[in-house]
Scaffold this active site. Structure first.
Site, PDB file in Angstrom:
ATOM      1  N   LYS A  13      16.335  14.636   8.959  1.00 13.13           N
ATOM      2  CA  LYS A  13      16.704  14.171   7.619  1.00 13.13           C
ATOM      3  C   LYS A  13      15.698  13.153   7.092  1.00 13.13           C
ATOM      4  CE  LYS A  13      20.810  12.701   8.940  1.00 13.13           C
ATOM      5  NZ  LYS A  13      20.846  13.112  10.353  1.00 13.13           N
ATOM      6  N   ARG A  88      28.911  10.198   6.435  1.00 10.68           N
ATOM      7  CA  ARG A  88      28.991  10.659   7.830  1.00 10.68           C
ATOM      8  C   ARG A  88      30.419  11.031   8.207  1.00 10.68           C
ATOM      9  NH1 ARG A  88      23.781   8.904   9.681  1.00 10.68           N
ATOM     10  NH2 ARG A  88      23.857   8.377  11.865  1.00 10.68           N
ATOM     11  N   ARG A 127      11.423  10.994  20.994  1.00 10.45           N
ATOM     12  CA  ARG A 127      11.019  10.259  19.793  1.00 10.45           C
ATOM     13  C   ARG A 127      10.666   8.811  20.143  1.00 10.45           C
ATOM     14  NH1 ARG A 127      14.339  11.066  14.286  1.00 10.45           N
ATOM     15  NH2 ARG A 127      15.953   9.719  15.103  1.00 10.45           N
ATOM     16  N   ARG A 162      14.205   4.084  20.688  1.00 12.30           N
ATOM     17  CA  ARG A 162      15.282   3.293  20.112  1.00 12.30           C
ATOM     18  C   ARG A 162      16.417   3.151  21.121  1.00 12.30           C
ATOM     19  NH1 ARG A 162      16.580   5.974  14.318  1.00 12.30           N
ATOM     20  NH2 ARG A 162      18.650   6.001  15.216  1.00 12.30           N
ATOM     21  N   ARG A 173      26.255  10.361  20.444  1.00 17.80           N
ATOM     22  CA  ARG A 173      26.045  10.505  18.985  1.00 17.80           C
ATOM     23  C   ARG A 173      26.281  11.942  18.549  1.00 17.80           C
ATOM     24  NH1 ARG A 173      20.228   8.374  18.127  1.00 17.80           N
ATOM     25  NH2 ARG A 173      20.499   8.862  15.935  1.00 17.80           N
TER      26      ARG A 173
END
Ligand code: AMP
Length: 215
Positions: A13, A88, A127, A162, A173
């Site tokens: 996104k 969300r 990532r 992260r 998540r």
């Protein structure tokens, strides 16, 4: 353009939003980025949100809605915006509908970025994100590594994983996404202006938006 981007964590996104802002100067509104900035600043909102975020849980709807009502009224949103990571939950979507009616805002379209789950898992675990708040460049240890390991190419700050991108937090998540966020697809299918884009590349999504909005 006024576009909402739906999709699981890691669907791309943020990347798509950045590519779309370059087309017409619309702004990217990432609730995750705003919340991370609040945590860094040590604000009241940041203090309330931090534990939820670290655990990979959603921040309570009321905090998000207050934050977004302010954000959507800022001057830069008049040119257009890309909603990235918001709404969300179904209650957020219902409240957003009322808020947009009140603020006289009409969405051009809602896009669901539909990426296969194995691709998502691989992307999130690999990532790396620049810690410098003014940079926040995103890398991938496999497909887009930094030139020097762990150091951002653009600003020289550390590029790290992260805290909510460890394997345990990612699994949680994705479960939260399935339970709370995936039902938004049915909600917006009924609302209209909805497009599902099955893809593995951000360019596919950008092209779908260009075609739909005749850009
Ligand atoms: P993101 O960068 O979009 O993956 O967001 C990072 C974290 O911020 C999420 O795991 C949530 O804890 C929180 N967050 C971001 N957007 C929302 C939202 N719309 N509602 C609730 N929590 C959110």
């Amino acid at each position: 353009m006024k576009v909402m981007l739906l999709g699981a964590p890691g669907a791309g996104k943020g990347t798509v939003a950045k590519l779309l802002t370059a087309l017409d100067g619309s702004v990217q509104i990432s609730t995750g980025d705003i919340l991370r900035a609040e945590v860094r600043a040590g604000s009241d909102l940041g203090k309330k949100a931090e534990a939820f975020m670290k655990a990979g849980d959603l921040v309570p709807d009321s905090l998000i809605m207050d934050m977004m009502e302010k954000r959507l009224q800022q001057e830069d949103c008049k040119k257009g915006f890309l909603l990235d990571g918001f709404p969300r939950t179904i209650p957020q979507a219902q409240d957003l509908k009322k808020m947009m009616a009140k603020l006289n805002i009409d969405l051009d379209m809602v896009i669901n970025i539909d990426v296969p789950r194995p691709v998502i898992l691989d992307r999130l675990c690999t990532r790396r994100t620049c810690v410098n708040a003014d940079c926040q460049a995103i890398y991938n240890v496999k497909s887009n590594p930094t030139k020097v390991e762990g150091i951002c190419d653009k600003c020289g700050s550390p590029a790290v994983q992260r805290e909510d991108e460890t394997e345990a937090a990612i699994t949680h998540r994705l479960e939260t996404y399935n339970e709370k966020t995936a039902p938004l697809i049915g909600f917006y299918e009924k609302e209209g202006k909805f497009k599902n884009v099955p893809c593995t590349s951000s360019d596919d999504v950008v092209n779908a938006v260009k075609e739909a909005l005749k850009l």
